[in-house]
Design a protein around this motif. Structure first.
Motif, mmCIF file in Angstrom:
data_model
loop_
_atom_site.group_PDB
_atom_site.id
_atom_site.type_symbol
_atom_site.label_atom_id
_atom_site.label_comp_id
_atom_site.label_asym_id
_atom_site.label_seq_id
_atom_site.Cartn_x
_atom_site.Cartn_y
_atom_site.Cartn_z
ATOM 1 N N VAL A 154 8.662 18.629 -7.594
ATOM 2 C CA VAL A 154 7.756 18.619 -6.576
ATOM 3 C C VAL A 154 8.405 19.086 -5.208
ATOM 4 C CG1 VAL A 154 6.518 16.731 -7.553
ATOM 5 C CG2 VAL A 154 8.798 16.115 -6.033
ATOM 6 N N ASN A 155 7.409 19.174 -4.221
ATOM 7 C CA ASN A 155 7.993 19.501 -3.007
ATOM 8 C C ASN A 155 9.110 18.394 -2.549
ATOM 9 O OD1 ASN A 155 7.789 19.465 0.083
ATOM 10 N ND2 ASN A 155 6.436 21.275 -0.335
ATOM 11 N N ALA A 156 10.184 19.072 -1.600
ATOM 12 C CA ALA A 156 10.920 17.901 -1.209
ATOM 13 C C ALA A 156 10.499 17.193 -0.188
ATOM 14 C CB ALA A 156 12.128 18.814 -0.348
ATOM 15 N N ASN A 157 9.536 17.467 0.535
ATOM 16 C CA ASN A 157 8.758 16.478 1.436
ATOM 17 C C ASN A 157 8.098 15.347 0.682
ATOM 18 O OD1 ASN A 157 9.274 17.920 3.707
ATOM 19 N ND2 ASN A 157 7.426 19.210 3.658
ATOM 20 N N THR A 158 7.586 15.549 -0.502
ATOM 21 C CA THR A 158 7.278 14.437 -1.211
ATOM 22 C C THR A 158 8.250 13.609 -1.757
ATOM 23 O OG1 THR A 158 5.376 15.987 -2.159
ATOM 24 C CG2 THR A 158 5.540 13.887 -3.339
ATOM 25 N N THR A 159 9.205 14.009 -2.265
ATOM 26 C CA THR A 159 10.504 13.126 -2.438
ATOM 27 C C THR A 159 10.915 12.455 -1.413
ATOM 28 O OG1 THR A 159 11.116 15.085 -4.259
ATOM 29 C CG2 THR A 159 12.686 13.141 -3.778
ATOM 30 N N MET A 160 11.060 12.979 -0.156
ATOM 31 C CA MET A 160 11.460 12.476 1.148
ATOM 32 C C MET A 160 10.750 11.266 1.425
ATOM 33 S SD MET A 160 14.008 12.563 3.344
ATOM 34 C CE MET A 160 14.018 10.971 4.325
ATOM 35 N N ARG A 161 9.294 11.349 1.075
ATOM 36 C CA ARG A 161 8.365 10.183 1.343
ATOM 37 C C ARG A 161 8.811 9.072 0.179
ATOM 38 N NH1 ARG A 161 1.823 10.923 1.766
ATOM 39 N NH2 ARG A 161 1.371 8.665 2.635
ATOM 40 N N ALA A 162 8.952 9.518 -0.707
ATOM 41 C CA ALA A 162 9.461 8.354 -1.845
ATOM 42 C C ALA A 162 10.578 7.731 -1.366
ATOM 43 C CB ALA A 162 9.696 8.872 -3.337
ATOM 44 N N TYR A 163 11.859 8.493 -1.138
ATOM 45 C CA TYR A 163 12.898 7.846 -0.483
ATOM 46 C C TYR A 163 12.779 6.913 0.689
ATOM 47 C CZ TYR A 163 16.194 10.600 -3.712
ATOM 48 O OH TYR A 163 16.940 11.088 -4.559
ATOM 49 N N GLU A 164 12.056 7.314 1.635
ATOM 50 C CA GLU A 164 11.519 6.436 2.615
ATOM 51 C C GLU A 164 10.816 5.155 2.469
ATOM 52 O OE1 GLU A 164 9.238 9.172 5.144
ATOM 53 O OE2 GLU A 164 11.116 10.106 6.073
ATOM 54 N N PHE A 165 10.162 5.415 1.360
ATOM 55 C CA PHE A 165 9.154 4.143 0.756
ATOM 56 C C PHE A 165 10.246 3.136 0.019
ATOM 57 C CE2 PHE A 165 6.893 2.375 -3.119
ATOM 58 C CZ PHE A 165 5.845 1.786 -2.263
ATOM 59 N N LEU A 166 11.209 3.689 -0.468
ATOM 60 C CA LEU A 166 12.369 2.950 -1.318
ATOM 61 C C LEU A 166 13.224 2.210 -0.146
ATOM 62 C CD1 LEU A 166 13.169 5.146 -4.338
ATOM 63 C CD2 LEU A 166 12.155 2.802 -4.305
ATOM 64 N N GLN A 167 13.618 2.956 0.854
ATOM 65 C CA GLN A 167 14.282 2.526 1.941
ATOM 66 C C GLN A 167 13.656 1.270 2.565
ATOM 67 O OE1 GLN A 167 15.389 6.360 3.961
ATOM 68 N NE2 GLN A 167 16.968 5.090 4.722
ATOM 69 N N GLY A 168 12.353 1.562 3.014
ATOM 70 C CA GLY A 168 11.352 0.362 3.410
ATOM 71 C C GLY A 168 11.380 -0.937 2.633
ATOM 72 N N MET A 169 11.655 -0.723 1.260
ATOM 73 C CA MET A 169 11.694 -2.070 0.607
ATOM 74 C C MET A 169 13.145 -2.531 0.188
ATOM 75 S SD MET A 169 8.645 -1.084 -2.569
ATOM 76 C CE MET A 169 10.056 -0.265 -3.272
ATOM 77 N N ASP A 170 14.058 -1.703 0.839
ATOM 78 C CA ASP A 170 15.530 -2.156 0.865
ATOM 79 C C ASP A 170 16.148 -1.917 -0.496
ATOM 80 O OD1 ASP A 170 17.850 -2.815 2.108
ATOM 81 O OD2 ASP A 170 17.894 -4.921 1.611
ATOM 82 N N VAL A 171 15.503 -0.808 -1.243
ATOM 83 C CA VAL A 171 15.988 -0.476 -2.560
ATOM 84 C C VAL A 171 17.125 0.584 -2.457
ATOM 85 C CG1 VAL A 171 15.632 0.739 -4.956
ATOM 86 C CG2 VAL A 171 13.854 -1.215 -3.509
#
Length: 135
Positions: A44-61
């Motif tokens: 996938v595009n790196a921007n999509t993965t970045m969004r997933a990482y930001e999502f996980l950061q927001g959940m403190d994962v």
């Protein structure tokens, strides 16, 4: 990775990383692949993965160490278990109960199927433990 309709790709990626944490593939305080590495892995595009990482950061994962990369947060496994359990009980179980009620499936039938599943899973897990590892 094969993506499904009806759920944003970044959420599916975040779920997949969560699965890997729950399975022990990524240990707490351990490093996970970079955004670019993971994007290449799941195609996938790196921007999509970045969004997933930001999502996980927001959940403190996961968290980022500047200049080093992303790491699994301490307590992430427990947080993921609690989040997934709550989501499962509030969403999936309700849908499941609606379906078995509509189809007239008894709880005895469900119990029997679950026992079969648990026995098969236990046998499979035991067989995997007894297999020699290849070098």
């Amino acid at each position: 990775m094969i993506f499904k309709e009806g759920k944003p790709i970044y959420v599916q990626i975040a779920d997949h990383i969560g699965d890997e944490i729950l399975c022990g593939n990524y240990a707490e305080e351990g490093r996970i692949p970079s955004v670019r590495e993971y994007a290449a892995m799941v195609e996938v595009n790196a921007n999509t993965t970045m969004r997933a990482y930001e999502f996980l950061q927001g959940m403190d994962v996961i968290y980022m160490k500047r200049g080093i990369g992303y790491f699994v947060s301490n307590g992430a496994r427990q947080r993921l278990l609690q989040l997934r359990r709550t989501q499962f009980l509030n969403e999936t179980v309700y849908t499941f109960f609606h379906e078995i009620h509509t189809l007239g499936i008894s709880m005895d039938e469900i119990d029997e199927r679950y026992r079969q599943y648990a026995a098969e899973k236990k046998n499979k897990d035991n067989n995997n433990e007894n297999k020699p590892t290849k070098l």
